[in-house]
Enzyme design. Structure first.
Site, PDB file in Angstrom:
ATOM      1  N   ASP A 199       0.846  -1.200   0.000  1.00 23.20           N
ATOM      2  CA  ASP A 199       0.000   0.000   0.000  1.00 23.20           C
ATOM      3  C   ASP A 199       0.877   1.245   0.000  1.00 23.20           C
ATOM      4  O   ASP A 199       2.021   1.201   0.444  1.00 23.20           O
ATOM      5  CB  ASP A 199      -0.839   0.093   1.285  1.00 23.20           C
ATOM      6  CG  ASP A 199      -1.717  -1.106   1.475  1.00 23.20           C
ATOM      7  OD1 ASP A 199      -2.057  -1.752   0.482  1.00 23.20           O
ATOM      8  OD2 ASP A 199      -2.058  -1.370   2.643  1.00 23.20           O
TER       9      ASP A 199
HETATM   10  N1  URA Z   1      -0.987  -5.801   4.208  1.00 17.36           N
HETATM   11  C1  URA Z   1      -1.474  -4.551   4.142  1.00 17.36           C
HETATM   12  O1  URA Z   1      -2.477  -4.252   4.774  1.00 17.36           O
HETATM   13  N2  URA Z   1      -0.815  -3.664   3.395  1.00 17.36           N
HETATM   14  C2  URA Z   1       0.307  -3.949   2.695  1.00 17.36           C
HETATM   15  O2  URA Z   1       0.863  -3.077   2.034  1.00 17.36           O
HETATM   16  C3  URA Z   1       0.810  -5.251   2.782  1.00 17.36           C
HETATM   17  C4  URA Z   1       0.138  -6.162   3.538  1.00 17.36           C
END
Ligand code: URA
Length: 253
Positions: free
Chosen positions: A107
């Site tokens: 993310d």
């Molecule tokens: N889980 C999440 O919530 N975000 C990420 O970027 C990776 C794993």
């Protein structure tokens, strides 16, 4: 000697996608043996014809496989381009690394280990659920987690749309930076999975860092920096992707 279409030749040397190479050629940026060429289908013979892009010679041979580890900072997107002009991981690596892609995603606000490669097979197997590759995270949460919250996350929780997370490794590491630190490992990679798992048990994620992916460890790589994988890491990756996939029950893919 085998002749290739110019657009295909440029794409295979890591310049850009085939379609983007068509645009580059039509824009008059490519010369073959000193003459500007505007037709993407022009035939060139690698090793005999000298192809230049913006005046620089294009490599005769396709690039070898590349594996790069990036410590992605928060605020950087894992996508090739952003129509809103926000920073993407591409701005953190030199163009000379050629066309490399991220293995899975993080993310925008997640930090840490992002693997970049031009090896499609490795990328596919590392991200495919049937290979069950472990992803390890450090999660700073706002609340002191109750034991039952950790137990629920370990067993699997409902993360929405009827999906239950698979069993996870979860341990409490103690208070840190005004919050509480957890080590979490999962073998699947659903969108925002760690954030959803925490939210379900009432924990607010303050920061999320991926510290490991299969045999790879982020280690001391500074935030925003990248490095090529070592020989031992490349071998470990190969061994992992050469394994037989794990048979999953229906509905797990
Ligand atoms: N889980 C999440 O919530 N975000 C990420 O970027 C990776 C794993």
């Amino acid at each position: 000697m085998e002749a290739h279409r110019l657009n295909k030749f440029l794409a295979s040397r890591g310049v850009a996608s085939r379609r983007r190479c068509d645009e580059i050629i039509r824009a008059g940026r490519v010369r073959v043996n000193g003459a500007t060429v505007l037709l993407p289908g022009t035939r060139v013979v690698p090793g005999r014809d000298v192809v230049e892009l913006d005046g620089c010679p294009v490599a005769e041979h396709p690039p070898s496989v590349r594996y790069v580890m990036l410590n992605k900072p928060a605020g950087v997107l894992v996508s090739a381009r952003d129509f809103r002009n926000r920073p993407t991981f591409r701005e953190l690596i030199p163009a000379s690394l050629g066309r490399i892609f991220s293995v899975g995603r993080l993310d925008k606000d997640t930090e840490g280990l992002l693997l970049l490669t031009n090896d499609g097979l490795v990328a596919f197997r590392l991200t495919h659920p049937s290979y069950q590759v472990e992803k390890r995270y450090r999660v700073l949460v706002g609340e002191l987690p109750e034991k039952k919250a950790l137990v629920s996350m370990r067993k699997g929780v409902d993360i929405g749309d009827g999906v239950r997370s698979s069993p996870a490794g979860v341990s409490y590491l103690g208070p840190r930076e005004g919050g509480h630190l957890l080590a979490l490992s999962i073998r699947e990679g659903r969108k925002r999975q760690v954030r959803k798992m925490c939210a379900v048990v009432g924990l607010t994620v303050r920061s999320l860092v991926r510290t490991g992916l299969g045999p790879l460890e982020l280690g001391e790589l500074p935030k925003g920096s990248w490095r090529e994988l070592t020989g031992a890491e490349r071998e470990a990756l190969r061994a992992l992707v050469d394994r037989e996939p794990v048979r999953l029950e229906r509905g797990k893919l």
